[in-house]
Scaffold this active site. Structure first.
Site, short mmCIF file in Angstrom:
data_model
loop_
_atom_site.label_atom_id
_atom_site.label_comp_id
_atom_site.label_asym_id
_atom_site.label_seq_id
_atom_site.Cartn_x
_atom_site.Cartn_y
_atom_site.Cartn_z
CE1 TYR A 189 -3.59 -2.72 1.15
CE2 TYR A 189 -1.81 -3.42 2.60
CZ TYR A 189 -3.03 -3.65 2.00
OH TYR A 189 -3.69 -4.84 2.26
CB CYS A 248 -5.80 5.72 9.66
SG CYS A 248 -6.72 4.78 8.41
CD GLU A 300 -2.09 7.22 10.29
OE1 GLU A 300 -1.68 6.61 9.28
OE2 GLU A 300 -3.18 7.82 10.32
#
Length: 408
Positions: A264, A363, A399
């Site tokens: 990602y 997140c 986060e």
């Protein structure tokens, strides 16, 4: 009406209390220790949602005047902590993270590995991007609690000042309202190099390739300038995003892996920062064509194309091949998935082909905890450290960076 003593703050921001009959009650807009009056808003089998009516005994953490208010005095949608001191909000979120790691992930000693949170320098006016929704009667704002009704937001207290100024200018422009018909999405993004960029995606254009926009220039502490597609992902809190990149680079410098797999990868900020920090070989993958294209250009711009390559692929489908090439004690993996967390297939492959070091950037602490429960099962990984990064002050979100090491 019920009188309740708030005991703690749950993830997503509501105060937790016990009613006289023993029922668990969730009361938004409260602080631990407060005595409040609240009325029932929704009755569920195992809990009640309450609506705050009056604070009888306020907490020292309650602000004299709430932040994040709309002109009618109601909170901006999503600003669940606008009534409290920022320092208290950060402490509550850190306690929530500890709870997720210990209870949901089942990591008994996680509290000892939880480092001091990194606080955002600003609690307001930090967002460099926002997406608003147009509705009838010239409403332009965020979705409300029902995820359907658009709440008009004339000014967003979380957005940087240039975005707020552009928003005011747009709302005063008749041509804007003729173009941004109800159902449109209006994006505003600001960078120091480019100023404020605006785009409008109208309902009739859905399903088509969106309007082409030029790349923007963002800044990162290790690499400096980075190309980012206007619609592409970039952390919306620049100061905290930079600190997160630096923390990842520090962990990789210490571990000194021979190679890094960046799943990602987005525009390559973590992978390229790792290469700049000395990792000899970096491979990144993402399903977004625009961000992968930008990642390759960023590698060339920084003279790292011989050490870092990026490919466009579905991460879950490519995981076995990529992790087979990266497996072993000299390999490190970084995952930065969307809010839904890791695809189960990615978790399977991470366990079947473990790397010496696994860095998990998340997140969403709920999906993080779900994935850690599997990753840290016997024979898998062990949690070495976890740290909260205060990326989204005043909202329910934050986060987290976790460092995991393999145990076999």
């Amino acid at each position: 009406m019920e009188t309740l003593r708030i005991e703690s703050i749950a993830y997503r921001g509501a105060g937790v209390a016990r009613a006289a009959d023993g029922a668990v009650c969730f009361v938004p807009g409260t602080c631990p220790g407060e005595l409040v009056e609240a009325e029932r808003a929704e009755e569920r089998r195992t809990f009640r949602r309450m609506r705050l009516a009056r604070v009888l005994e306020p907490s020292p953490d309650r602000l004299a005047a709430p932040e994040c208010l709309l002109p009618d005095g109601s909170p901006v949608p999503g600003c669940v902590y606008g009534h409290a001191r920022h320092e208290a909000e950060l402490a509550w979120k850190n306690a929530q993270l500890r709870g997720f790691l210990v209870r949901q992930a089942g990591l008994a000693g996680a509290g000892e590995r939880l480092e001091e949170p990194f606080a955002s320098p600003a609690a307001l006016h930090y967002r460099n991007k926002c997406v608003l929704h147009a509705a009838p009667r010239r409403a332009l704002g965020y979705f409300g609690e029902d995820n359907e009704t658009v709440v008009d937001v004339p000014s967003c207290p979380l957005s940087v000042a240039p975005i707020d100024a552009e928003l005011a200018s747009m709302r005063a422009d008749e041509a804007f309202w003729r173009y941004a018909v109800p159902g449109s999405e209006v994006g505003l993004r600001w960078t120091e190099a480019d100023g404020t960029v605006v785009w409008v995606d109208r309902p009739r254009d859905r399903g088509r390739r969106p309007e082409a926009l030029p790349d923007l220039t963002e800044q990162t502490p290790i690499l400096g300038r980075m190309r980012v597609p206007a619609r592409g992902f970039w952390q919306m809190n620049g100061a905290v995003g930079g600190a997160l990149v630096s923390a990842v680079a520090d962990l990789l410098r210490e571990a000194a892996p021979a190679r890094l797999l960046d799943l990602y990868c987005g525009v390559g900020v973590f992978g390229l920062s790792a290469a700049k920090a000395g990792v000899p070989r970096v491979v990144g993958t993402d399903s977004g064509r625009d961000v992968v294209r930008a990642a390759g250009e960023n590698a060339r711009d920084h003279g790292l194309a011989d050490r870092a390559r990026f490919e466009c692929a579905d991460v879950a489908r490519a995981a076995r091949r990529l992790l087979s090439e990266n497996a072993g004690p000299g390999g490190a993996v970084l995952v930065d998935p969307p809010r839904a967390g890791l695809d189960p297939n990615v978790v399977d492959e991470l366990l079947a082909r473990p790397a010496g070091l696994l860095l998990y950037v998340s997140c969403a602490p709920d999906t993080l905890a779900r994935d850690l429960r599997r990753l840290c099962a016997p024979g898998g990984y062990a949690l070495r450290s976890a740290r909260l990064f205060d990326m989204f002050p005043r909202t329910a979100h934050f986060e987290t960076l976790c460092a995991l090491v393999r145990t076999r």
